[in-house]
Design a protein around this motif. Sequence first.
Motif, PDB file in Angstrom:
ATOM      1  N   GLY A  59       0.771  -1.231   0.000  1.00  0.00           N
ATOM      2  CA  GLY A  59       0.000   0.000   0.000  1.00  0.00           C
ATOM      3  C   GLY A  59       0.802   1.280   0.000  1.00  0.00           C
ATOM      4  O   GLY A  59       1.926   1.353  -0.507  1.00  0.00           O
ATOM      5  N   GLY A  60       0.202   2.306   0.616  1.00  0.00           N
ATOM      6  CA  GLY A  60       0.766   3.646   0.572  1.00  0.00           C
ATOM      7  C   GLY A  60       2.134   3.783   1.194  1.00  0.00           C
ATOM      8  O   GLY A  60       2.948   4.608   0.753  1.00  0.00           O
ATOM      9  N   SER A  61       2.428   2.982   2.214  1.00  0.00           N
ATOM     10  CA  SER A  61       3.741   3.100   2.854  1.00  0.00           C
ATOM     11  C   SER A  61       4.853   2.685   1.898  1.00  0.00           C
ATOM     12  O   SER A  61       5.918   3.319   1.858  1.00  0.00           O
ATOM     13  N   VAL A  62       4.621   1.634   1.107  1.00  0.00           N
ATOM     14  CA  VAL A  62       5.622   1.198   0.128  1.00  0.00           C
ATOM     15  C   VAL A  62       5.769   2.251  -0.961  1.00  0.00           C
ATOM     16  O   VAL A  62       6.883   2.613  -1.363  1.00  0.00           O
ATOM     17  N   ARG A  63       4.650   2.759  -1.434  1.00  0.00           N
ATOM     18  CA  ARG A  63       4.688   3.820  -2.454  1.00  0.00           C
ATOM     19  C   ARG A  63       5.474   5.027  -1.947  1.00  0.00           C
ATOM     20  O   ARG A  63       6.361   5.543  -2.639  1.00  0.00           O
ATOM     21  N   ASP A  64       5.158   5.498  -0.742  1.00  0.00           N
ATOM     22  CA  ASP A  64       5.828   6.689  -0.214  1.00  0.00           C
ATOM     23  C   ASP A  64       7.298   6.433   0.046  1.00  0.00           C
ATOM     24  O   ASP A  64       8.132   7.343  -0.093  1.00  0.00           O
ATOM     25  N   PHE A  65       7.650   5.205   0.428  1.00  0.00           N
ATOM     26  CA  PHE A  65       9.055   4.855   0.621  1.00  0.00           C
ATOM     27  C   PHE A  65       9.820   4.981  -0.689  1.00  0.00           C
ATOM     28  O   PHE A  65      10.925   5.538  -0.729  1.00  0.00           O
ATOM     29  N   ILE A  66       9.236   4.500  -1.767  1.00  0.00           N
ATOM     30  CA  ILE A  66       9.888   4.586  -3.077  1.00  0.00           C
ATOM     31  C   ILE A  66      10.017   6.042  -3.513  1.00  0.00           C
ATOM     32  O   ILE A  66      11.048   6.465  -4.048  1.00  0.00           O
ATOM     33  N   ILE A  67       8.965   6.827  -3.268  1.00  0.00           N
ATOM     34  CA  ILE A  67       8.980   8.241  -3.645  1.00  0.00           C
ATOM     35  C   ILE A  67       9.970   9.030  -2.799  1.00  0.00           C
ATOM     36  O   ILE A  67      10.599   9.976  -3.262  1.00  0.00           O
ATOM     37  N   ALA A 127       5.742   3.462 -12.999  1.00  0.00           N
ATOM     38  CA  ALA A 127       4.745   4.534 -12.955  1.00  0.00           C
ATOM     39  C   ALA A 127       5.187   5.632 -11.990  1.00  0.00           C
ATOM     40  O   ALA A 127       5.040   6.829 -12.280  1.00  0.00           O
ATOM     41  N   ILE A 128       5.732   5.238 -10.839  1.00  0.00           N
ATOM     42  CA  ILE A 128       6.237   6.218  -9.872  1.00  0.00           C
ATOM     43  C   ILE A 128       7.391   7.004 -10.483  1.00  0.00           C
ATOM     44  O   ILE A 128       7.474   8.227 -10.331  1.00  0.00           O
ATOM     45  N   HIS A 129       8.266   6.310 -11.188  1.00  0.00           N
ATOM     46  CA  HIS A 129       9.402   6.981 -11.834  1.00  0.00           C
ATOM     47  C   HIS A 129       8.904   8.025 -12.834  1.00  0.00           C
ATOM     48  O   HIS A 129       9.488   9.112 -12.961  1.00  0.00           O
ATOM     49  N   ARG A 130       7.823   7.715 -13.535  1.00  0.00           N
ATOM     50  CA  ARG A 130       7.265   8.645 -14.519  1.00  0.00           C
ATOM     51  C   ARG A 130       6.258   9.605 -13.890  1.00  0.00           C
ATOM     52  O   ARG A 130       5.673  10.430 -14.589  1.00  0.00           O
ATOM     53  N   LYS A 131       6.041   9.476 -12.572  1.00  0.00           N
ATOM     54  CA  LYS A 131       5.058  10.286 -11.850  1.00  0.00           C
ATOM     55  C   LYS A 131       3.681  10.164 -12.501  1.00  0.00           C
ATOM     56  O   LYS A 131       2.970  11.149 -12.693  1.00  0.00           O
ATOM     57  N   GLN A 132       3.320   8.939 -12.789  1.00  0.00           N
ATOM     58  CA  GLN A 132       2.084   8.677 -13.508  1.00  0.00           C
ATOM     59  C   GLN A 132       1.105   7.873 -12.654  1.00  0.00           C
ATOM     60  O   GLN A 132       1.481   6.917 -11.987  1.00  0.00           O
ATOM     61  N   ILE A 133      -0.149   8.277 -12.709  1.00  0.00           N
ATOM     62  CA  ILE A 133      -1.213   7.568 -12.005  1.00  0.00           C
ATOM     63  C   ILE A 133      -1.948   6.711 -13.023  1.00  0.00           C
ATOM     64  O   ILE A 133      -2.630   7.232 -13.912  1.00  0.00           O
ATOM     65  N   VAL A 140      -7.538  11.946  -8.707  1.00  0.00           N
ATOM     66  CA  VAL A 140      -7.318  13.393  -8.769  1.00  0.00           C
ATOM     67  C   VAL A 140      -6.682  13.884  -7.475  1.00  0.00           C
ATOM     68  O   VAL A 140      -5.846  14.794  -7.483  1.00  0.00           O
ATOM     69  N   ARG A 141      -7.056  13.278  -6.349  1.00  0.00           N
ATOM     70  CA  ARG A 141      -6.419  13.647  -5.081  1.00  0.00           C
ATOM     71  C   ARG A 141      -4.918  13.373  -5.115  1.00  0.00           C
ATOM     72  O   ARG A 141      -4.109  14.180  -4.641  1.00  0.00           O
ATOM     73  N   PHE A 142      -4.508  12.251  -5.707  1.00  0.00           N
ATOM     74  CA  PHE A 142      -3.081  11.940  -5.795  1.00  0.00           C
ATOM     75  C   PHE A 142      -2.343  12.931  -6.701  1.00  0.00           C
ATOM     76  O   PHE A 142      -1.153  13.188  -6.496  1.00  0.00           O
ATOM     77  N   GLY A 200       1.781  15.288  -6.671  1.00  0.00           N
ATOM     78  CA  GLY A 200       2.344  16.029  -7.792  1.00  0.00           C
ATOM     79  C   GLY A 200       2.507  15.166  -9.037  1.00  0.00           C
ATOM     80  O   GLY A 200       3.298  15.486  -9.916  1.00  0.00           O
ATOM     81  N   PHE A 201       1.738  14.060  -9.102  1.00  0.00           N
ATOM     82  CA  PHE A 201       1.784  13.162 -10.262  1.00  0.00           C
ATOM     83  C   PHE A 201       0.749  13.621 -11.291  1.00  0.00           C
ATOM     84  O   PHE A 201       0.019  14.586 -11.083  1.00  0.00           O
ATOM     85  N   HIS A 202       0.695  12.909 -12.434  1.00  0.00           N
ATOM     86  CA  HIS A 202      -0.296  13.207 -13.462  1.00  0.00           C
ATOM     87  C   HIS A 202      -1.044  11.933 -13.840  1.00  0.00           C
ATOM     88  O   HIS A 202      -0.516  10.833 -13.698  1.00  0.00           O
ATOM     89  N   LEU A 203      -2.271  12.083 -14.310  1.00  0.00           N
ATOM     90  CA  LEU A 203      -3.058  10.938 -14.738  1.00  0.00           C
ATOM     91  C   LEU A 203      -2.562  10.443 -16.093  1.00  0.00           C
ATOM     92  O   LEU A 203      -2.249  11.251 -16.976  1.00  0.00           O
ATOM     93  N   SER A 204      -2.501   9.127 -16.254  1.00  0.00           N
ATOM     94  CA  SER A 204      -2.210   8.582 -17.585  1.00  0.00           C
ATOM     95  C   SER A 204      -3.379   8.938 -18.502  1.00  0.00           C
ATOM     96  O   SER A 204      -4.498   9.201 -18.041  1.00  0.00           O
ATOM     97  N   ASP A 205      -3.132   8.956 -19.799  1.00  0.00           N
ATOM     98  CA  ASP A 205      -4.173   9.351 -20.747  1.00  0.00           C
ATOM     99  C   ASP A 205      -5.411   8.468 -20.629  1.00  0.00           C
ATOM    100  O   ASP A 205      -6.543   8.957 -20.608  1.00  0.00           O
TER     101      ASP A 205
END
Length: 395
Positions: free
Chosen positions: A25-33, A134-140, A161-163, A168-173
């Motif tokens: 979950g979020g803890s792993v994501r935030d650790f990578i970021i 996706a995290i590397h590309r800052k993509q949701i 949209v909250r993310f 500071g990421f962006h939505l994939s197309d």
Amino acid sequence: MQPFKHAAAIIEKLEKHGFEAYFVGGSVRDFIIGKPISDVDIATSALPNEVMRIFPHHVPIGLEHGTVLVLYEGISYEVTTFRMEAEYDDFRRPSHVSFVRSLEEDLKRRDFTMNAIAMTANGDMIDSFGGQEAIHRKQIQTVGNPDERFREDALRMMRGVRFVSTLGFHLSDETKQAIQEHAGLLVHIAIERIAVEFEKLLLGEGVRQALLLLAETDLYAYLPYFEKKGEQIASAAMYNWDVIQSSEEAWALLLRAVKPENADALLKNWKLSNKKVHTITSILHCLVQLEKSEWNDMLLYQSGEEISIMTERVVSALQGERPSIEHVHSLYKKLPIHSRKDLAVTGTDLLQWTGKQGGPWLAAALGQLEREVVCGRLANSKESVKEWLKQCNLL
């Protein structure tokens, strides 16, 4: 790694009993970021009853969803069994949850690839859906088909949209397109759940981009009282949100752009607490007064220091300037009194001195007395008040 190091003992104990267990979950994501880590969640192949047997100190907070709160050395961790979810009948909840022994099946049901990464106690990543890329590309990007993910739980659109705002990421197309196509599904979601995501959105560093997305994807049209306010919400993106420090200030700033006919009704419709509604409407009232004049003693006194400082931040956000917090604090500190309790006299004193019975005149006299003292026209002493009462023909 410190939050993970402490929780690693839980994973190791589960593994010693023959089960798989991972950080998720979020803890792993935030650790990578590289963001600060708050809650650490664990997913395991152990069933809830097996988790409770291994850890005597626990709270069964969500057994139907496979979640047990494990208490370890003063810290609590949510430990959840791997699970699969059946069809979603109402765009909010699965009709049935099945516990499984497969990590991949568990990760497959998650919303976005960046949230579908697992990590071992040693720090090795299990990333079956390209979350790290996706995290590397800052993509949701949704896990799998975005249409399916949003039909399962329409709140995921608001989370996406909250993310954008908080990360500071962006939505994939394709994710953005799916939100545009399925925005209407948001009507199935309880306003309390939407409000949680919306307030996080308003306090994120990327709030400007998120507000523009709300307008662009038409999500705004399914938010209470904002149905016809797309242009106003987009215009709010131009404000200086960097100075905003609380959800109350954020709401007040947004509502200055939206200009609802009844702010109180709007906020209550969003199921905000009475205290929060009172604070936000007080800020809005103070903003209206500041449109007529600058800060003055009576406005500061009536608003109180906290509301005054909050309002100053909102004013600076509207004007694109730095807030003068110290100036407002200094003006407030110099007030002769800060509440009616600071007056040198009480209602009882007035009754004794005048010999009158209580009534509307007493409240009016105290109110006028309060204004005179606050504005510096009358010294806050019993002698001065007695003289004032004589001048008002009350003595």
